[in-house]
Design a protein around this motif. Sequence first.
Motif, PDB file in Angstrom:
ATOM      1  N   UNK A 342       0.744  -1.201  -0.051  1.00 53.44           N
ATOM      2  CA  UNK A 342       0.066  -0.086   0.000  1.00 53.44           C
ATOM      3  C   UNK A 342       0.867   1.351   0.017  1.00 53.44           C
ATOM      4  N   UNK A 343       1.763   1.294  -1.047  1.00 59.23           N
ATOM      5  CA  UNK A 343       2.609   2.521  -1.206  1.00 59.23           C
ATOM      6  C   UNK A 343       2.516   2.985  -2.583  1.00 59.23           C
ATOM      7  N   UNK A 344       1.223   3.865  -2.939  1.00 62.30           N
ATOM      8  CA  UNK A 344       1.116   4.183  -4.406  1.00 62.30           C
ATOM      9  C   UNK A 344       2.285   5.279  -4.841  1.00 62.30           C
ATOM     10  N   UNK A 345       2.519   5.028  -6.108  1.00 59.36           N
ATOM     11  CA  UNK A 345       3.629   5.710  -6.762  1.00 59.36           C
ATOM     12  C   UNK A 345       3.122   5.869  -8.378  1.00 59.36           C
ATOM     13  N   UNK A 346       3.786   6.970  -8.771  1.00 59.97           N
ATOM     14  CA  UNK A 346       3.346   6.924 -10.281  1.00 59.97           C
ATOM     15  C   UNK A 346       4.808   7.370 -10.995  1.00 59.97           C
ATOM     16  N   UNK A 347       4.981   7.078 -12.303  1.00 58.14           N
ATOM     17  CA  UNK A 347       6.127   6.831 -13.323  1.00 58.14           C
ATOM     18  C   UNK A 347       5.988   7.826 -14.468  1.00 58.14           C
ATOM     19  N   UNK A 348       6.935   8.431 -14.805  1.00 56.12           N
ATOM     20  CA  UNK A 348       7.018   8.682 -16.127  1.00 56.12           C
ATOM     21  C   UNK A 348       8.653   8.189 -16.605  1.00 56.12           C
ATOM     22  N   UNK A 363       5.459   6.146   4.600  1.00 58.79           N
ATOM     23  CA  UNK A 363       5.213   5.028   4.812  1.00 58.79           C
ATOM     24  C   UNK A 363       6.139   3.950   4.071  1.00 58.79           C
ATOM     25  N   UNK A 364       6.738   3.209   5.293  1.00 63.39           N
ATOM     26  CA  UNK A 364       7.482   1.827   4.548  1.00 63.39           C
ATOM     27  C   UNK A 364       6.901   1.062   3.872  1.00 63.39           C
ATOM     28  N   UNK A 365       7.827   0.777   2.787  1.00 64.81           N
ATOM     29  CA  UNK A 365       7.592  -0.062   1.551  1.00 64.81           C
ATOM     30  C   UNK A 365       7.588  -1.485   1.942  1.00 64.81           C
ATOM     31  N   UNK A 366       6.294  -2.367   2.160  1.00 66.06           N
ATOM     32  CA  UNK A 366       6.235  -3.621   2.498  1.00 66.06           C
ATOM     33  C   UNK A 366       5.567  -4.310   1.400  1.00 66.06           C
ATOM     34  N   UNK A 367       5.935  -5.416   1.140  1.00 60.83           N
ATOM     35  CA  UNK A 367       5.094  -6.285   0.349  1.00 60.83           C
ATOM     36  C   UNK A 367       5.016  -7.773   0.700  1.00 60.83           C
ATOM     37  N   UNK A 368       4.208  -8.542  -0.018  1.00 65.10           N
ATOM     38  CA  UNK A 368       4.174  -9.936   0.105  1.00 65.10           C
ATOM     39  C   UNK A 368       5.641 -10.560   0.389  1.00 65.10           C
ATOM     40  N   UNK A 369       6.542  -9.966  -0.188  1.00 61.88           N
ATOM     41  CA  UNK A 369       7.959 -10.566  -0.317  1.00 61.88           C
ATOM     42  C   UNK A 369       8.459 -10.771   1.005  1.00 61.88           C
ATOM     43  N   UNK A 370       8.335  -9.716   1.847  1.00 63.99           N
ATOM     44  CA  UNK A 370       9.050  -9.519   3.157  1.00 63.99           C
ATOM     45  C   UNK A 370       8.144  -9.628   4.229  1.00 63.99           C
ATOM     46  N   UNK A 371       6.616  -9.760   3.923  1.00 61.23           N
ATOM     47  CA  UNK A 371       5.632 -10.042   4.951  1.00 61.23           C
ATOM     48  C   UNK A 371       4.977 -11.131   4.848  1.00 61.23           C
ATOM     49  N   UNK A 372       4.673 -11.825   3.718  1.00 64.74           N
ATOM     50  CA  UNK A 372       3.819 -12.947   3.778  1.00 64.74           C
ATOM     51  C   UNK A 372       4.663 -14.265   4.091  1.00 64.74           C
ATOM     52  N   UNK A 373       4.119 -14.930   5.013  1.00 61.88           N
ATOM     53  CA  UNK A 373       4.534 -16.115   5.441  1.00 61.88           C
ATOM     54  C   UNK A 373       4.046 -17.245   5.086  1.00 61.88           C
ATOM     55  N   UNK A 374       3.122 -17.243   4.376  1.00 62.52           N
ATOM     56  CA  UNK A 374       2.249 -18.392   3.827  1.00 62.52           C
ATOM     57  C   UNK A 374       2.591 -19.072   2.503  1.00 62.52           C
ATOM     58  N   UNK A 375       3.684 -18.235   1.938  1.00 58.72           N
ATOM     59  CA  UNK A 375       4.154 -18.884   0.475  1.00 58.72           C
ATOM     60  C   UNK A 375       5.578 -18.483   0.210  1.00 58.72           C
ATOM     61  N   UNK A 376       6.100 -18.959  -0.766  1.00 59.07           N
ATOM     62  CA  UNK A 376       7.426 -18.832  -0.989  1.00 59.07           C
ATOM     63  C   UNK A 376       7.920 -17.692  -1.832  1.00 59.07           C
ATOM     64  N   UNK A 403      12.929  -0.469   1.612  1.00 56.67           N
ATOM     65  CA  UNK A 403      11.824  -0.034   2.561  1.00 56.67           C
ATOM     66  C   UNK A 403      11.582   1.338   2.518  1.00 56.67           C
ATOM     67  N   UNK A 404      12.711   2.164   2.135  1.00 66.13           N
ATOM     68  CA  UNK A 404      12.394   3.718   2.257  1.00 66.13           C
ATOM     69  C   UNK A 404      12.344   4.314   0.951  1.00 66.13           C
ATOM     70  N   UNK A 405      11.229   4.717   0.405  1.00 70.27           N
ATOM     71  CA  UNK A 405      11.164   5.481  -0.924  1.00 70.27           C
ATOM     72  C   UNK A 405      10.787   6.883  -0.668  1.00 70.27           C
ATOM     73  N   UNK A 406      11.784   7.574  -1.156  1.00 75.92           N
ATOM     74  CA  UNK A 406      11.737   9.342  -1.055  1.00 75.92           C
ATOM     75  C   UNK A 406      10.569   9.653  -1.629  1.00 75.92           C
TER      76      UNK A 406
END
Length: 470
Positions: A342-348, A363-376, A403-406
Motif C-alpha cells: 500500500x505505497x502508491x506511486x507514479x512513473x514517467x 510509509x514504509x514500503x512492504x510487500x508479500x515478499x517480506x511480509x507474507x509467511x504463507x508462500x515462497x 523499505x524507504x522510498x523518497x
Amino acid sequence: MKNIFLLTLLLQAAGFSAVAQHKPNMVIFIADDLGTIDLPAYGNKVVKTPHLDRLRKESLLFTQAFAASPTCGPSRSSLLTGLLPMRHGAHGNHSGVKEGTRSLVHYLQALGYRVAIAGKLHFGPASVFPLEHIAGTNTIEPGFEKTPGLHYDLNLGPVDEWLGKAGHNKPFVLLVADHSPHVIWPEKATYDTAGIDVPDFHINTPETRKSRARYYTDITKMDGNVGRLMALLNKHGLSQNTVLMFTADQGPQWAFGKWSLYDYGIRVPLLVKWPGVVKPGTQTGALVSLVDLLPTMVEIAGGTPPQNIDGISFYAPLQKGALQTHRQTVFASHTGDGMMNRTPMRMLRTTRYKYILNIVPDTLYNTHMNKARDHDGGREYWDSWRKAAFTGEHAAAVLWHYHHRPAEELYDLRADPSERRNLAADTAYTELMQQFRKDMETARRQQQDTVTGPEVIIKKTGPPLAPYIF
C-alpha cells in the motif's frame, strides 16, 4: 465469374467470407510475473528458453516495452482496454474495471473476429470482457487438489481442439495466459544453485540462489508452453496467417520488481512475429506501452483505432518496417494490492530517464515478499537478507532502498540501469526535475488521478469482480 459468385455465396452461408479469410489471426501469449532481464532474448546467460530463442529469431523484439501497472489485475485490464488504470478503474489488484468500458473483445468482434482466452483470467467484470472461454485450460498442480491456492498450470490440450475447430472459418484473437513464473515456483529446481546469477540490486545468499533456481525453473516451464503453442499453430496450418505476440503482465515477485515502478517491475518483454510483414530477427528501441497493443490490433484487423483511449497504435511503422520511435514518455502507476503493498506511486519514463513520484513517502514500503509467511514468494530467502544487512554494506543499502522510498526519484537509465543512484536532489538535474514535475501534473490531470494515499478498499460480498481463473 458466375462460379466465383456462387462460391462466395456458399462461403458466406457458412459464416465465412473471402475478406475474413485474409484477415490475420492474432495470438498473445502472456507470461505471469516475468523479469525481462531474466530471458536470454534480453541478455540472460543462465536461463534456458529454447522456444523463445527460436521465436526471437522469427520476430521483432522490443527493448523498451512497459506495462501500465506492476500489478497483475490492473496491467491485464489495461492491455485489454487500451486505458491506463485510473481511467478503466481497476487500479487496485483484484478489482474490476468500470461497467460500460469497452474492451478488445468489443472492438475485434465488431470487425468479424472470435475472441477467446485460455489460462489465467484475473480481470473483470464479464460484461466488459465477454470472451469465449476455452474450458479445461486451468489445471490444478498434482497434490494440491484440495488446496489449490496459487498452484495452477496452463493446459494447452483444449486449445489444440479449439484451434482445430475454430482456426479456419473465421479470424480469431486468442489470449493464452500462463500461470508461470508466478509464485509458487516449482519445489524441485532443475538449475544448479552454484551457477545462478543474482542481480546487483539483490543480496546474494545461498537462500537467494535457491529461490532463484526455482524461479528460473518456472521460466523454462513457461517456455515449454510457448513451444507447445507454436507447434499447435503449425499443426493446424495457422502460423503463416497469424500475428504471434509474446509478453508478460509485469515483472517478477522479487525486490524492486513486482509492485514497484523500477524497470525490473514495469519493463516487459515484447516479441511480435508477423510472417511476410515483420522482418525476422530485428529489434526496436521504440518506447511503447502495453496499452498500445489494442489500437495496433484494431488496425491489423482493418479497423480504425478508437480515439478515446490511452493507447497509441504503432501499426503503420510496424507494417513499413520503420518502427524506430513511438512515444516520448511512458506513464505507469501503482496504488495497492489489498491490505499489502500500500505505497502508491507514479512513473514517467523516457528512453533515458525515469521519474518516480511516491505519494506517501513516509510509509514504509512492504510487500508479500517480506511480509507474507504463507508462500515462497520471499519467505525462503528474506530472513537471510535481513541477517546479511547487519554485516554487509551492500545488503544494508539494498534493504534500506527497498523499505524507504523518497518523495521523488530520478534515474539516468543509461548510466545507472540498476536504478541505484537517485538524482532527484542533484542540482545538475534541476531543470529536468522541473520538467518531469510539470509533465507528471499534466499526466495525472489527464487521468483524473487525484489519489493522495493507498487505494480505498471496499469489501464486497459475492463472487470476485476479477476472478483469478474461470
